[in-house]
Structures are given as C-alpha cells and as structure tokens.
Design an enzyme around this catalytic site. Sequence first.
Site, PDB file in Angstrom:
ATOM      1  N   GLU B  81       0.936  -1.199  -0.205  1.00  0.00           N
ATOM      2  CA  GLU B  81       0.095   0.015  -0.116  1.00  0.00           C
ATOM      3  C   GLU B  81       0.667   1.503  -0.118  1.00  0.00           C
ATOM      4  OE1 GLU B  81      -2.154  -1.476   4.859  1.00  0.00           O
ATOM      5  OE2 GLU B  81      -1.682   0.875   3.977  1.00  0.00           O
ATOM      6  N   CYS B 113      -3.286  -4.812   3.628  1.00  0.00           N
ATOM      7  CA  CYS B 113      -1.543  -5.525   3.867  1.00  0.00           C
ATOM      8  C   CYS B 113      -1.702  -6.898   3.457  1.00  0.00           C
ATOM      9  CB  CYS B 113      -1.355  -5.552   6.013  1.00  0.00           C
ATOM     10  SG  CYS B 113      -1.808  -3.663   6.167  1.00  0.00           S
ATOM     11  N   HIS B 237      -1.740 -12.567  10.714  1.00  0.00           N
ATOM     12  CA  HIS B 237      -1.007 -11.019  10.663  1.00  0.00           C
ATOM     13  C   HIS B 237      -0.866 -10.177  11.550  1.00  0.00           C
ATOM     14  CE1 HIS B 237      -0.933  -7.284   8.656  1.00  0.00           C
ATOM     15  NE2 HIS B 237      -2.009  -6.103   9.526  1.00  0.00           N
TER      16      HIS B 237
END
Lengths: 387, 348, 130
Positions: B81, B113, B237
Amino acid sequence: MRDVAIIGVGLTKFGELWDVSFRQMMMEAGARAIEDAGIDGKQIDAMYVGNMSSGQFIRQEHISSIVADHAGLVPIPSTRVEGACASGGLALRQAVIAVASGIHDIIVAGGIEKMTDVLTGQATGALATAADQEWEVFVGATFPGLYALMARRHMYEFGTTEEQMAMVAVKNHHNACFNTCAQYKTEITVEDVLKSPPVTSPIKLLDCSPITDGAACVILAPAEKARKFTDTPIMVAGTGQASDTIALHGRSSLTSLRATIEAARTAYKIAGVKPDDIDLVEVHDCFTIAEIMAIEDLGFCKKGEGGKMTEQGETVIGGRIPVNTSGGLKGKGHPVGATGIAQAVEIVQQLRGEAGKRQSDGAEIGLTHNVGGSGGTAVVHVLRRGD
Amino acid sequence: MDVGVVGYGVYIPRYRIRVEEIAKVWGDDPESIKRGLLIEEKSVPAPDEDTATIAVEAARNALKQTGIDPHDIEAIYVGSESHPYAVKPTATIVAEAIEATPDLTAADYEFACKAGTVGIQTCMGAVEAGMIKYGMAIGADTAQSAPGDALEYTAAAGGCAFIVGKNGGNTLAAIDDTYSYTTDTPDFWRREMRSYPKHGGRFTGKPAYFKHVLAAANGLLRKLQLTSQDFAHVVFHQPNGKFPLLAAKELGFSKEQVALGLLTPKIGNTYSGSTMISLAAVLDQAKPDERILAVSYGSGAGSDAFSITVRDGIEGKRDAAPKVLDYVGQRVMIDYATYVKFRKLLVR
Amino acid sequence: MAVPRFWREIPNRYNLVGARCGNCNKVLFPPRYICPHCRRMGKLEPYRLKRRGKVLTYTVVHAAANGFEDQAPYVLAIVELEDGPRLTAQVTDCNTDEIKIGDEVEIVFRRMGEDGQDGVIYYGFKARRV
C-alpha cells in the site's frame, strides 16, 4: 613552424563583480592587453576565447561572436574553446598553434567566466558538469568530492597530512595579498584552514578555490615580429596537452594526474628543458591537494613528497621553486574559463620583472599548468624570457 | 494442490525507533503503549529506500535460495500500500532488477496488508494451471502513518518474496491449500491524494481483523479436515503484538505454536510484508514435515489462509541468504528527529 | 536526467551490466562501446559484474550534490569490484565514522533521486559495507 611570443597581457579584477557584466569584463581584459602590447585593434587577425560554461552561468552560448562584436573586431575569426576549467589554457594553445602555423600573425587568446549571476548551488552544479554526469554526478559525486577522494588516497598512500594541504592555502593567500587583481587579499593560518567548515572530508572550505568572476587576455605574435611591439617579448617555448578518462574511477592512479604528466612531458620536450630548469610555476590549485599533486606530477619532487616539499617552504616566493606567486586559484580566484590565461599573464609579468612585491628574482623560465575536470584534460606551457 | 515454495527471501531496513522515542514527542506513556500493543520498536526505511528497493532486496535473497534462472520466473506480483508511484508498476522495477524481463507478466496488487498473499494465490493458480513455470509474489511496504497517530508506533518497513512452482525436487515446502474470506468492511483506508491512512479505531478489531482472520483459518481447517493440533506453527498478520496472540488463543493454538513467527514487537507492522516475513521466520527454523498455518489480513477487508508443509529440501537451501533473525538483529537506533528526516516529513 | 537517458541504461544501473572484451578478456564498467585496450579488434559482449568489491578511497560529503541534500552528510567512495573495474558509489547505511579504506562492500539496489515531486524516480546502485 614559427616561434611564438606573448607581446601583451591584460587582466580584470578577480572576485564577485556584481556590477560588471560578462561583456564588460571581456572588453576590460582585452583593452588592457592590447594597450600593453602597444598594437592597434586593426592588427588583430583572430581570437580564441576560453570559456567553460556561459550557457549555464549566463544562459548564453555562441560567445565567440559576442566577444568579436563588442570588441568591434568583426569579421575576424573568433572561436570559443572549451575544456572545463582548462578552457583558458586550451585557448592559449590553439592561439599558439595558429600563429606557429603561419595562418595568423596577431592573435588574442582570452579566457572568461562570469560565475556570480547564478546562485552558489547552481554554480557548483554547473562546475559538476565537468565530471562524468552518468557515473559520477548521478551517484552523488560533487566536484570537491572527487578531489577529496584523491586527497584521502594521497594521505593513505604517502602520509600527506591535512596540515600540509592547509599550508598550500596559507601560502597562496599570502601571495595573493601582493596581487591587486586577487579575490582574497587576506592572510590566513593553518589553524584557520583546519577549523573551516567541512565541505567533503578531508577537504574543508579553506582548501577550496572560490567562485569568481574574471577575464584575462594575452596577445600573441610571431617571434620574429615581436620586437616591433615590445622590448620584453616572452617566448612560448613549449606547449603540451593531454587527455585522460573523464571519470576519476576510470584511472589506474587516484593520486596522480596522468594528463598532467603527459602534457608536461610534451611541453618540456618542445622547450628543451627539464623540471630543474623551471624558475617558477603557476599550477592548477583548484583544491589544496591539487597543488600538491601538481608539483609532483610536473616533476619538481618525487611522487608523494609534494606535501613535504610544501611544508619545507620550497614553494614560497624566494623558495627553491615558487608556486603560484599570483595567489593561485585559491587566493587570486578561479573564474574557470579565465584561469589558464590568467596563469600565463602572471608568468609573463614575473619574467618581465613587473610583479612588484610578489616578484620572484631572476626568473628566466616559467611554467603554467591548467587542468580540466578532475584531470580529464591538462595543458602545460613553458614560457621563457626573449633573448 | 501440487504447488510449493521454491524459495523465499526477506529484507528489513536496519534503522529502528523505540516506542519511548515516539512517546516522548507526543506526551504519551510509553509503558502503556508497549503493554497495550505489545511493541518495543519498529523498523524505519533509510532515506534511499522505498517499497521497490525493499522488494528488490527480498527478491534477490529469494533467488539466492533457488539457483533457478530468473528468466524462468514468468509472473511477478508486488503487493503493497506504499508503491512508490500511484501509476507505474513496482513489479517492473523488480523484474528488471532480478533480470527476469522481458518474457513474463507482472502487476502491482493493493489490498491493504494482504496484497502480498493475494500474489501467492495468483502464482499458485497460474502454476497449477500450467500457465507459468515459476511465479514470484512479494509483499513489501514502507508503511505510512500520520505523525501523532497511534499507527506511528507500529507502521514499519520490510518485505518478503516467495517463489512458487510445481512441487518437485527443488521445493522447500508444499502449499497444501489456501482459503480466503472477504467482505466489504471499511476499517482502514487511504483516500486518493492523501498522505496518511485513516482507521476506525476499535472497529478495526472484532468486526474486522478477528472476524476475517478467524473465518479464513476455520474455513481452511474445515476444508482440509484438520485441527490446530495438526500444525506445528501458526502465523497471523500482526498489526501489533497482541492481535495474533488473541487470534491464536481463540483458534486453540498455544503460545509455542505462535512464537517463531511473532515479530511485530521487534520490527513493527510491516503491512504487506507482515504475514509473509513471519512465515519466512518460521521456515527459517521449521523442521521437515512440520505443518504451518499462515493467515494474512487486509483491511477493507479479507484474509487468506494457507496450509504449508515443510519438505526435506529446505535444509541447506535456507542458509543461502540472510535470515529473518539476521535482519531483526542488525539494528541501528535513531531518534525522532532523524526519523522525521528519513521519512521526509520535513518540508523544504 | 531525462527519462530516455536514464531508461536506456537501466540494465547497467540496476544490475551492473558492463562489457567483457572477447579479445583481451578485460571486464569494463561503466559500459563502453569500444574496448579501450583493443579498440577495433575488441569484441565487446554484455557482462554482468559480481556485486562485491572493496573501498579504495572515500569522502564524507557535507556540501551535498544537487538532489542529495536530504542525505547529507553522506559517504561517497571509489570501489574496486571483484571483476576488476572501479566505480564511484555512495556508501549507504553507513555512519560517517564507520568507513575506512579497504572495507569490503556489496553493491545494493537503492533510490538514487527523482526528477522533482512529479517526475520519475531514479534507481541504481550503492555500496553497503559487509
């Protein structure tokens, strides 16, 4: 080939000349040289003008025409010569070759740079175009940075010290104090140099030549006609020019300029002299390390001993071989395109015995050494008093 | 599926800033932040680093493990990003820098992400379909955060590249299967022409991160008819140090199963790099035949879950390039002023 | 630097692609189009140099080059590559007091600059101590 003599010289004040234009400077230097030679403008056959970067400094190319035009000398041939900071020396050499060949008799060789019409950042950016744009400047090299790379290696290989480099600046500032045309007429100390702001280690601000406006001219004539104009013609006894890789990293030595060695070899040979025969020199001290390397490469001491030679006082006025009696690029100033011509002006004045308080007694043979970029071009002239 | 990991490589910039250093500037209490987010310091990119340079370093490290001809990589996807250009691919820069050009397809991905793990799935599909021999998926970021925002404590920089190919002699690990879970959930976003992302505060937790991560993990377990006990390691994550631990607990994983891949406390949240770097950290140490569950999360929102089984081939090959812990250990602390200079927050 | 001028040297700048002369076997970098040793007898072919070398000399630049102001002070060096050629490169990820002559370096991929905020980004090589 005919022998060539310098019959007149002229110089502007060197410095930040805010109220003087490019055109005005060139006319001032030219008029002084013509007056000094005692000739009439009508006798001039051609001119060569050394200039590095009028396009970047004043956004004007094609200055050969401007100079002939403003001098009132059109339609004589007028040619700009460019080899970065060696532009002036190259203009002198082109003029010498033209007179020697018999194509022209009386020639003006001029040099000029108007550097203060742009901001300092733009000026240093313009000077950096003398380095390899693709593989040096693009990766972050500055012009002082390239000399710093040489200085660091010179220190590493030969034990040269920052103090020895500072002594070059101290000497050249001292000499400049006796030169009315010089940019800096102030004495400095070794400590001043060592404590000046870092530019690019080990080079500090007072190791650097300044940004300067200035112009210089010499008038050349065939030796056999020189006596008609002057009682003290100065003979161009030898001329030499050499090239090298534009990028410093392309050279096998980082502590010596091969172009200087080769140009000097040629000039010495033509003049029939050895380094020992030279009485005084104007060398290209754009940075203090450059003077140390120059006196080595020109053969005045063994490789690596330039720092020691400076420290021992052999290069001061009255020393074994006075270096940069004019103040050099460091003290007198460095209007890049004018420098090579201004060096010849100094040697001529010294050989004539007209150098006043900075006179080196009994000088018979002098040498000028002008370098372009980090050593991609070098030009050397040996000048001798006419018999 | 008959696809696997042929090589992987990571890169994490060497600069770090501590929570204390940021908290000092904004008058926050560092201890409560360190406790609340389970974070101590984060990585900071050097002024001459960006997502493209990080991606290239990771990609070159991945190639060192494989010995394959880069021209056999027939697809490159870079998920981020923080692509250096709004329009102009990062993937072409990487492709050129690893000498994979010109006979390949390439594109940039963006899904907060998880854009890097989407790249892995794309490569898996293309390899399985016989479209390409090898595919490279990269997740890399130099994460943006507004000065003074809570994100500033965690938004970090790093990247990871995976080379995917058919299972065979040169695979380090088999990718058994993948499963994704996706809904439209605006928990974190950055509008066009804006420098910094905005987020929904506590809304980023339960309805966003946990809902998607848990659903994707459970979906894959169901699909493969496995339980948490079948996995030696699990990776999630890591927007902070706390969320992955809570997710693991909810799914019945122990702290030991999470331990190898828990990196955020030391390097911060590397966004698109996060799940993949953590997976790489596990692969750096896992034993042959161990099974790994990896679950990414991308705001907006979605999760990709992968089951990976380590193969014998990993021994020896994984020592060919710097490992995750090598990068974690190589660190130079900077103060907030240097951080501001490096992140180009000063306006000239 | 204009886009085409940068673009046509991307393989050289990203991957140290220089040349090797089939006649004298010398490796050349930065790229050349005629072997300076063999001239017309030379047979130049593209050659990718290994990304390792050592520092021959260096300087810490305080007065930065145009476009490098944000990185000042930075280290600039001449590196002798394992394959023989030398190149000028910034030494990245290096404190100004860390560098010394003889340091081993690897050549890495970094951002070199940009053509203003709206222009292209230039990537290329820098050295990093190993």
